[in-house]
Design a protein around this motif. Structure first.
Motif, PDB file in Angstrom:
ATOM      1  N   LYS A   1      41.609  40.957  49.358  1.00 18.17           N
ATOM      2  CA  LYS A   1      42.973  41.108  48.849  1.00 18.17           C
ATOM      3  C   LYS A   1      42.950  41.444  47.368  1.00 18.17           C
ATOM      4  O   LYS A   1      43.782  42.217  46.881  1.00 18.17           O
ATOM      5  CB  LYS A   1      43.783  39.823  49.059  1.00 18.17           C
ATOM      6  N   ALA A   2      41.986  40.859  46.652  1.00 19.42           N
ATOM      7  CA  ALA A   2      41.873  41.144  45.219  1.00 19.42           C
ATOM      8  C   ALA A   2      41.530  42.606  44.968  1.00 19.42           C
ATOM      9  O   ALA A   2      41.845  43.151  43.922  1.00 19.42           O
ATOM     10  CB  ALA A   2      40.817  40.236  44.585  1.00 19.42           C
ATOM     11  N   LEU A   3      40.908  43.245  45.939  1.00 17.92           N
ATOM     12  CA  LEU A   3      40.562  44.662  45.821  1.00 17.92           C
ATOM     13  C   LEU A   3      41.675  45.575  46.331  1.00 17.92           C
ATOM     14  O   LEU A   3      41.566  46.797  46.217  1.00 17.92           O
ATOM     15  CB  LEU A   3      39.276  44.957  46.602  1.00 17.92           C
ATOM     16  N   ALA A   4      42.704  44.993  46.882  1.00 15.78           N
ATOM     17  CA  ALA A   4      43.733  45.761  47.588  1.00 15.78           C
ATOM     18  C   ALA A   4      44.825  46.302  46.665  1.00 15.78           C
ATOM     19  O   ALA A   4      46.004  46.243  46.979  1.00 15.78           O
ATOM     20  CB  ALA A   4      44.339  44.908  48.696  1.00 15.78           C
ATOM     21  N   HIS A   5      44.423  46.863  45.548  1.00 11.03           N
ATOM     22  CA  HIS A   5      45.383  47.511  44.645  1.00 11.03           C
ATOM     23  C   HIS A   5      44.657  48.642  43.928  1.00 11.03           C
ATOM     24  O   HIS A   5      43.559  48.439  43.396  1.00 11.03           O
ATOM     25  CB  HIS A   5      45.920  46.495  43.629  1.00 11.03           C
TER      26      HIS A   5
ATOM     27  N   ASN B   1      37.647  35.707  40.181  1.00  7.37           N
ATOM     28  CA  ASN B   1      36.273  35.679  39.656  1.00  7.37           C
ATOM     29  C   ASN B   1      35.512  36.991  39.843  1.00  7.37           C
ATOM     30  O   ASN B   1      34.307  36.979  40.082  1.00  7.37           O
ATOM     31  CB  ASN B   1      35.480  34.517  40.257  1.00  7.37           C
ATOM     32  N   LEU B   2      36.212  38.097  39.740  1.00  6.30           N
ATOM     33  CA  LEU B   2      35.560  39.399  39.851  1.00  6.30           C
ATOM     34  C   LEU B   2      35.148  39.953  38.497  1.00  6.30           C
ATOM     35  O   LEU B   2      34.287  40.832  38.428  1.00  6.30           O
ATOM     36  CB  LEU B   2      36.470  40.392  40.576  1.00  6.30           C
ATOM     37  N   VAL B   3      35.778  39.454  37.426  1.00  6.78           N
ATOM     38  CA  VAL B   3      35.421  39.896  36.082  1.00  6.78           C
ATOM     39  C   VAL B   3      35.158  38.703  35.179  1.00  6.78           C
ATOM     40  O   VAL B   3      35.680  37.617  35.402  1.00  6.78           O
ATOM     41  CB  VAL B   3      36.524  40.794  35.451  1.00  6.78           C
ATOM     42  N   ASN B   4      34.325  38.933  34.184  1.00  7.65           N
ATOM     43  CA  ASN B   4      34.068  37.957  33.127  1.00  7.65           C
ATOM     44  C   ASN B   4      34.829  38.375  31.889  1.00  7.65           C
ATOM     45  O   ASN B   4      35.102  39.574  31.688  1.00  7.65           O
ATOM     46  CB  ASN B   4      32.578  37.912  32.763  1.00  7.65           C
ATOM     47  N   THR B   5      35.148  37.413  31.051  1.00  7.29           N
ATOM     48  CA  THR B   5      35.773  37.706  29.771  1.00  7.29           C
ATOM     49  C   THR B   5      34.986  37.023  28.663  1.00  7.29           C
ATOM     50  O   THR B   5      34.462  35.925  28.843  1.00  7.29           O
ATOM     51  CB  THR B   5      37.226  37.208  29.716  1.00  7.29           C
ATOM     52  N   VAL B   6      34.893  37.727  27.547  1.00  2.00           N
ATOM     53  CA  VAL B   6      34.279  37.183  26.336  1.00  2.00           C
ATOM     54  C   VAL B   6      35.217  37.512  25.191  1.00  2.00           C
ATOM     55  O   VAL B   6      35.620  38.675  25.036  1.00  2.00           O
ATOM     56  CB  VAL B   6      32.881  37.791  26.084  1.00  2.00           C
TER      57      VAL B   6
ATOM     58  N   MET C   1      32.114  31.878  63.069  1.00  3.09           N
ATOM     59  CA  MET C   1      32.160  31.822  61.616  1.00  3.09           C
ATOM     60  C   MET C   1      33.221  30.811  61.198  1.00  3.09           C
ATOM     61  O   MET C   1      34.279  30.719  61.807  1.00  3.09           O
ATOM     62  CB  MET C   1      32.477  33.206  61.043  1.00  3.09           C
ATOM     63  N   ASP C   2      32.935  30.096  60.163  1.00  2.00           N
ATOM     64  CA  ASP C   2      33.834  29.082  59.638  1.00  2.00           C
ATOM     65  C   ASP C   2      35.132  29.740  59.149  1.00  2.00           C
ATOM     66  O   ASP C   2      35.099  30.755  58.446  1.00  2.00           O
ATOM     67  CB  ASP C   2      33.134  28.357  58.494  1.00  2.00           C
TER      68      ASP C   2
ATOM     69  N   GLN D   1      36.039  32.791  56.354  1.00  2.00           N
ATOM     70  CA  GLN D   1      36.860  33.969  56.666  1.00  2.00           C
ATOM     71  C   GLN D   1      38.017  34.081  55.677  1.00  2.00           C
ATOM     72  O   GLN D   1      38.340  35.183  55.222  1.00  2.00           O
ATOM     73  CB  GLN D   1      37.384  33.889  58.095  1.00  2.00           C
ATOM     74  N   GLN D   2      38.619  32.948  55.349  1.00  2.00           N
ATOM     75  CA  GLN D   2      39.731  32.940  54.388  1.00  2.00           C
ATOM     76  C   GLN D   2      39.248  33.393  53.007  1.00  2.00           C
ATOM     77  O   GLN D   2      39.911  34.181  52.338  1.00  2.00           O
ATOM     78  CB  GLN D   2      40.363  31.548  54.295  1.00  2.00           C
ATOM     79  N   PHE D   3      38.076  32.910  52.606  1.00  2.00           N
ATOM     80  CA  PHE D   3      37.502  33.304  51.319  1.00  2.00           C
ATOM     81  C   PHE D   3      37.289  34.817  51.285  1.00  2.00           C
ATOM     82  O   PHE D   3      37.634  35.480  50.309  1.00  2.00           O
ATOM     83  CB  PHE D   3      36.179  32.570  51.082  1.00  2.00           C
ATOM     84  N   LYS D   4      36.728  35.355  52.356  1.00  3.23           N
ATOM     85  CA  LYS D   4      36.485  36.801  52.430  1.00  3.23           C
ATOM     86  C   LYS D   4      37.796  37.576  52.373  1.00  3.23           C
ATOM     87  O   LYS D   4      37.900  38.596  51.689  1.00  3.23           O
ATOM     88  CB  LYS D   4      35.720  37.154  53.705  1.00  3.23           C
TER      89      LYS D   4
END
Length: 109
Positions: free
Chosen positions: A14-18, A60-65, A1-2, A6-9
């Motif tokens: 990490k963004a979910l790690a709270h 980029n897990l949420v959108n805002t309007v 795997m590139d 792996q870094q992106f994943k």
């Protein structure tokens, strides 16, 4: 795997790690919310919620309007709801295994 994939994943998870970020995503699974609504539901002060929303936006897990002076948040990808549901199933499976192990230990006494 590139390595970059792996870094992106890793950064994604990490963004979910709270705990508060996960809770925010769980609330947004139910529908759009503004910051005031999120603060009320989470029982947390604005700065803490805003800080965690900032991380979720950056990844980029949420959108805002913007609606007037209010910013409304939603899930960027509906698959996040499925990801959280699968994670819950995995955790439930681990708990069932742990409970079975504990019951076995107690029977040995």
């Amino acid at each position: 795997m590139d390595v970059s994939l792996q870094q992106f994943k890793a950064e994604f998870f990490k963004a979910l790690a709270h705990p508060m970020r996960i809770r925010i995503l769980e609330v947004l699974c139910e529908g759009e919310r503004n910051v005031n609504e999120l603060q009320t539901i989470l029982g947390s002060e604005g700065s803490a919620v805003s800080q965690q929303l900032s991380v979720l936006r950056a990844k980029n897990l949420v959108n805002t309007v913007k609606e007037g002076t209010t910013v409304v948040y939603s899930l960027r990808d509906p698959l996040i709801k499925e990801l959280l549901a699968v994670a819950r199933q995995i955790f439930d499976n681990h708990l069932v295994e742990s409970i079975s192990l504990l019951e076995g230990i107690r029977k040995e006494k």
